[in-house]
Enzyme design. Structure first.
Site, PDB file in Angstrom:
ATOM      1  N   CYS A 256      -6.783  -1.655  -2.369  1.00 34.34           N
ATOM      2  CA  CYS A 256      -7.191  -3.031  -2.648  1.00 34.34           C
ATOM      3  C   CYS A 256      -5.998  -3.862  -3.111  1.00 34.34           C
ATOM      4  CB  CYS A 256      -8.258  -3.051  -3.751  1.00 34.34           C
ATOM      5  SG  CYS A 256      -9.902  -2.670  -3.155  1.00 34.34           S
TER       6      CYS A 256
ATOM      7  N   LYS B 256     -16.884   7.556  -5.903  1.00 31.69           N
ATOM      8  CA  LYS B 256     -15.674   7.352  -5.092  1.00 31.69           C
ATOM      9  C   LYS B 256     -14.418   7.807  -5.828  1.00 31.69           C
ATOM     10  CE  LYS B 256     -13.346   3.230  -4.837  1.00 31.69           C
ATOM     11  NZ  LYS B 256     -11.890   3.278  -4.942  1.00 31.69           N
ATOM     12  N   ASN B 257     -14.252   7.320  -7.063  1.00 35.44           N
ATOM     13  CA  ASN B 257     -12.971   7.572  -7.723  1.00 35.44           C
ATOM     14  C   ASN B 257     -12.825   9.015  -8.217  1.00 35.44           C
ATOM     15  OD1 ASN B 257     -12.105   5.046  -7.083  1.00 35.44           O
ATOM     16  ND2 ASN B 257     -12.541   4.137  -9.081  1.00 35.44           N
TER      17      ASN B 257
ATOM     18  N   ASP C 297     -13.667  -2.454 -12.827  1.00 30.92           N
ATOM     19  CA  ASP C 297     -14.327  -2.346 -11.516  1.00 30.92           C
ATOM     20  C   ASP C 297     -15.728  -2.964 -11.518  1.00 30.92           C
ATOM     21  OD1 ASP C 297     -12.084  -1.065 -10.649  1.00 30.92           O
ATOM     22  OD2 ASP C 297     -12.933   0.951 -10.759  1.00 30.92           O
TER      23      ASP C 297
ATOM     24  N   ARG D 199       0.861  -2.863  -8.289  1.00 32.59           N
ATOM     25  CA  ARG D 199       0.266  -1.606  -8.792  1.00 32.59           C
ATOM     26  C   ARG D 199       1.319  -0.511  -8.691  1.00 32.59           C
ATOM     27  NH1 ARG D 199      -5.415  -0.944  -5.860  1.00 32.59           N
ATOM     28  NH2 ARG D 199      -5.985   0.370  -7.608  1.00 32.59           N
TER      29      ARG D 199
ATOM     30  N   ARG E 132     -15.332   0.831   1.993  1.00 30.79           N
ATOM     31  CA  ARG E 132     -14.421   1.821   1.403  1.00 30.79           C
ATOM     32  C   ARG E 132     -15.088   2.544   0.236  1.00 30.79           C
ATOM     33  NH1 ARG E 132      -9.982  -0.667  -1.148  1.00 30.79           N
ATOM     34  NH2 ARG E 132     -10.025   1.390  -2.058  1.00 30.79           N
TER      35      ARG E 132
HETATM   36  N1  EPU Z   1       0.076   1.238 -14.036  1.00 30.70           N
HETATM   37  C1  EPU Z   1       1.435   1.190 -14.166  1.00 30.70           C
HETATM   38  N2  EPU Z   1       2.163   2.249 -13.683  1.00 30.70           N
HETATM   39  C2  EPU Z   1       1.588   3.322 -13.080  1.00 30.70           C
HETATM   40  C3  EPU Z   1       0.184   3.344 -12.954  1.00 30.70           C
HETATM   41  C4  EPU Z   1      -0.547   2.271 -13.430  1.00 30.70           C
HETATM   42  O1  EPU Z   1       1.994   0.238 -14.696  1.00 30.70           O
HETATM   43  O2  EPU Z   1       2.306   4.224 -12.672  1.00 30.70           O
HETATM   44  C5  EPU Z   1      -0.733   0.119 -14.544  1.00 30.70           C
HETATM   45  C6  EPU Z   1      -1.415  -0.624 -13.412  1.00 30.70           C
HETATM   46  O3  EPU Z   1      -0.574  -1.574 -12.820  1.00 30.70           O
HETATM   47  C7  EPU Z   1      -2.633  -1.211 -14.062  1.00 30.70           C
HETATM   48  C8  EPU Z   1      -2.972  -0.195 -15.149  1.00 30.70           C
HETATM   49  O4  EPU Z   1      -1.800   0.602 -15.318  1.00 30.70           O
HETATM   50  O5  EPU Z   1      -2.315  -2.434 -14.669  1.00 30.70           O
HETATM   51  C9  EPU Z   1      -4.127   0.699 -14.826  1.00 30.70           C
HETATM   52  O6  EPU Z   1      -3.928   1.311 -13.540  1.00 30.70           O
HETATM   53  P1  EPU Z   1      -4.564   2.709 -13.164  1.00 30.70           P
HETATM   54  O7  EPU Z   1      -3.469   3.662 -12.833  1.00 30.70           O
HETATM   55  O8  EPU Z   1      -5.543   3.103 -14.206  1.00 30.70           O
HETATM   56  O9  EPU Z   1      -5.329   2.334 -11.845  1.00 30.70           O
HETATM   57  P2  EPU Z   1      -5.348   3.111 -10.510  1.00 30.70           P
HETATM   58  O10 EPU Z   1      -5.284   4.585 -10.725  1.00 30.70           O
HETATM   59  O11 EPU Z   1      -4.392   2.505  -9.571  1.00 30.70           O
HETATM   60  C10 EPU Z   1      -7.935   3.435 -10.574  1.00 30.70           C
HETATM   61  C11 EPU Z   1      -9.062   3.170  -9.630  1.00 30.70           C
HETATM   62  C12 EPU Z   1      -9.317   1.679  -9.538  1.00 30.70           C
HETATM   63  C13 EPU Z   1      -9.599   1.149 -10.935  1.00 30.70           C
HETATM   64  C14 EPU Z   1      -8.486   1.528 -11.907  1.00 30.70           C
HETATM   65  C15 EPU Z   1      -8.780   1.164 -13.346  1.00 30.70           C
HETATM   66  C16 EPU Z   1      -8.910   4.965  -8.055  1.00 30.70           C
HETATM   67  C17 EPU Z   1      -8.554   5.413  -6.699  1.00 30.70           C
HETATM   68  N3  EPU Z   1      -8.714   3.690  -8.323  1.00 30.70           N
HETATM   69  O12 EPU Z   1      -6.821   2.757 -10.025  1.00 30.70           O
HETATM   70  O13 EPU Z   1     -10.455   1.540  -8.731  1.00 30.70           O
HETATM   71  O14 EPU Z   1      -9.711  -0.256 -10.884  1.00 30.70           O
HETATM   72  O15 EPU Z   1      -8.266   2.952 -11.858  1.00 30.70           O
HETATM   73  O16 EPU Z   1      -9.931   1.806 -13.790  1.00 30.70           O
HETATM   74  O17 EPU Z   1      -9.392   5.747  -8.876  1.00 30.70           O
HETATM   75  C18 EPU Z   1     -11.997   0.377  -7.445  1.00 30.70           C
HETATM   76  O18 EPU Z   1     -12.684   1.406  -7.462  1.00 30.70           O
HETATM   77  O19 EPU Z   1     -12.404  -0.741  -7.037  1.00 30.70           O
HETATM   78  C19 EPU Z   1     -10.635   0.446  -7.935  1.00 30.70           C
HETATM   79  C20 EPU Z   1      -9.710  -0.482  -7.676  1.00 30.70           C
END
Ligand code: EPU
Length: 436
Positions: free
Chosen positions: A120, A25-26, A309, A125, A401
């Site tokens: 989610c 997915k990701n 995750d 975020r 999803r």
């Molecule tokens: N963060 C910031 N600022 C940003 C971006 C992130 O402060 O601009 C913080 C977030 O708040 C969080 C941490 O950095 O505390 C990590 O966030 P990250 O950006 O890595 O997460 P994401 O890109 O929003 C992806 C996956 C998530 C997974 C996380 C961590 C996708 C679409 N989503 O989210 O997947 O939990 O990385 O590995 O790739 C899931 O698959 O269930 C899911 C939620």
């Protein structure tokens, strides 16, 4: 409007047999927007049947792309006729990963207007690091009433980008934006997840020059033209981990096929500490249980650490283990929302901030519960499979999803599970009809 559905699980059956893991997915939620950067049509294989993919296709079509089904899990995507550079709220709110349309549209056209993403409910975020990366490449970003407007005066220029925290989304978005920028971009403190490597491999197969993906420094030399490609998405690390935990929780014996065992190292290591037996093959792992499950302590971390995750699913397993386990959440803001639902099934879990303490009770009892996010839903599925009695799980759209035909795959392993429509009676309550 679609009729809401629920899963009804009669627990207590061991899972046995083989399960095939779908595309990640990701990875796919970034690769599909990345086709926008191609100057020719692309073929993407191993695309999972999940609703986040449906939404991505819908957004691509709304922008003016053609998405053509070729064969199971394989699609031809032609983005060369895209004229719109705007992803409205109605589409973007449905999934977090809609933010990848920012990087892809900006990288291709030098501007875009994309609604703030949904996804989610995992707490605050922010996307400040995404916007910081775009700004470093020379874009002006303005957030106005939920829409992000990103523009450039004379195109994007390569630059040094240092992330203040390790972020998957911002790392991928920086890659998408930089791939056609003029000159060299260096991303430091980059995330290292397998899906980052997969996005880079996909773009490199089109002629991009991305080096170092999978390490914390990624270098990108901008190119002018990206040709079409035929590319297969990597298997889903988290889907694989979920079936591994489900097999262990039911005391079963399951061969989890189409995986990259290297991506599962941290999950395997934790499961072995809990007492689960895992055999590794080239592209499969066999999970079985031949002794008691025991307590452990875990902290979630960015890759190669134990993934956030997988945290809810492993909690469900630890409810069935002997002793007191501790889980520290080191990545997400709010990832313990599922705990209240597990408690309804007899779990003894106390949460204090980012720490959960789990008293292994050795068993769970079926109950009506709700999935509050994707991985919470997966944890409830696992708990329901292991519990005595019937569990009904509502709000399963969260599960759909990210998991391709989960009930079908579980049924093939011997689970007693059905997907049923939720029928509201005149008073709004649901009739009791959940025997399976
Ligand atoms: N963060 C910031 N600022 C940003 C971006 C992130 O402060 O601009 C913080 C977030 O708040 C969080 C941490 O950095 O505390 C990590 O966030 P990250 O950006 O890595 O997460 P994401 O890109 O929003 C992806 C996956 C998530 C997974 C996380 C961590 C996708 C679409 N989503 O989210 O997947 O939990 O990385 O590995 O790739 C899931 O698959 O269930 C899911 C939620």
């Amino acid at each position: 409007m679609k009729t809401p559905k629920k899963f009804v699980i009669k627990g207590g059956r061991t899972l046995n047999g083989e399960v095939e893991i779908s595309g990640a997915k990701n990875a796919v939620v970034a690769i599909l927007p990345a086709t926008i950067l191609a100057d020719e049509p692309c073929v993407v294989e191993n695309v999972p049947d999940i609703s986040d993919v449906e939404i991505s296709f819908r957004i691509l079509r709304e922008l003016g792309a053609t998405v053509e089904y070729l064969s199971p899990h394989t699609y031809r995507i032609d983005t060369t006729a895209i004229r719109s550079h705007c992803v409205p709220y109605e589409s973007a709110r449905r999934m977090r990963a809609s933010y990848y349309f920012m990087g892809a549209l900006l990288g291709k056209f030098g501007h875009c207007r994309v609604s703030m993403p949904g996804g989610c409910p995992l707490g605050d975020r922010p996307i400040d690091q995404h916007l910081k990366a775009f700004a470093k490449l020379g874009a002006a970003c303005k957030v106005d009433r939920g829409m992000v407007d990103i523009t450039t005066q004379d195109g994007l220029k390569g630059n040094q980008i240092f992330f203040d925290c390790v972020t998957v989304g911002a790392t991928m978005n920086a890659i998408l934006a930089a791939v056609k920028a003029e000159g060299l971009t260096v991303i430091e403190n980059a995330a290292k997840e397998p899906h980052i490597v997969d996005l880079a491999s996909f773009l490199n197969s089109m002629g991009a020059e991305i080096m170092g993906a999978g390490t914390d420094t990624i270098k990108i030399r901008g190119v002018k033209y990206l040709r079409g490609t035929d590319y297969a998405v990597i298997p889903d690390q988290i889907e694989a981990g979920t079936y591994m935990v489900a097999a262990a929780a039911t005391g079963g014996n399951v061969l989890v096929k189409n995986v990259i065992p290297k991506h599962l190292e941290s999950i395997i290591s934790v499961m072995e500490k809990i007492g689960v037996k895992i055999e590794q093959f080239d592209d499969a792992v066999r999970v079985s249980v031949d002794g008691p499950l025991v307590k452990t302590s875990i902290k979630t971390r960015p890759h190669p650490g134990f993934p956030t995750d997988m945290q809810p699913q492993i909690s469900a397993l630890l409810c069935l283990a002997e002793g007191t386990s501790m889980i520290k959440e080191g990545v997400s803001e709010q990832r313990f929302q599922y705990v209240d639902e597990l408690r309804r099934m007899g779990a003894d879990i106390q949460v204090d901030g980012k720490v959960a303490v789990i008293e292994g009770t050795g068993h769970l009892t079926g109950a009506p519960v709700k999935a509050c996010d994707l991985r919470a839903g997966a944890a409830l599925m696992i708990a329901g499979l292991a519990a005595q009695g019937v569990t009904t799980i509502e709000d399963i759209y969260h599960i759909e999803r990210g998991y391709s035909d989960m009930e079908g795959k579980l049924r093939a392993l011997g689970a007693c599970i059905e997907k049923k429509a939720i029928i509201q009676n005149e008073t709004g309550s649901q009739p009791d009809q959940d025997a399976v």
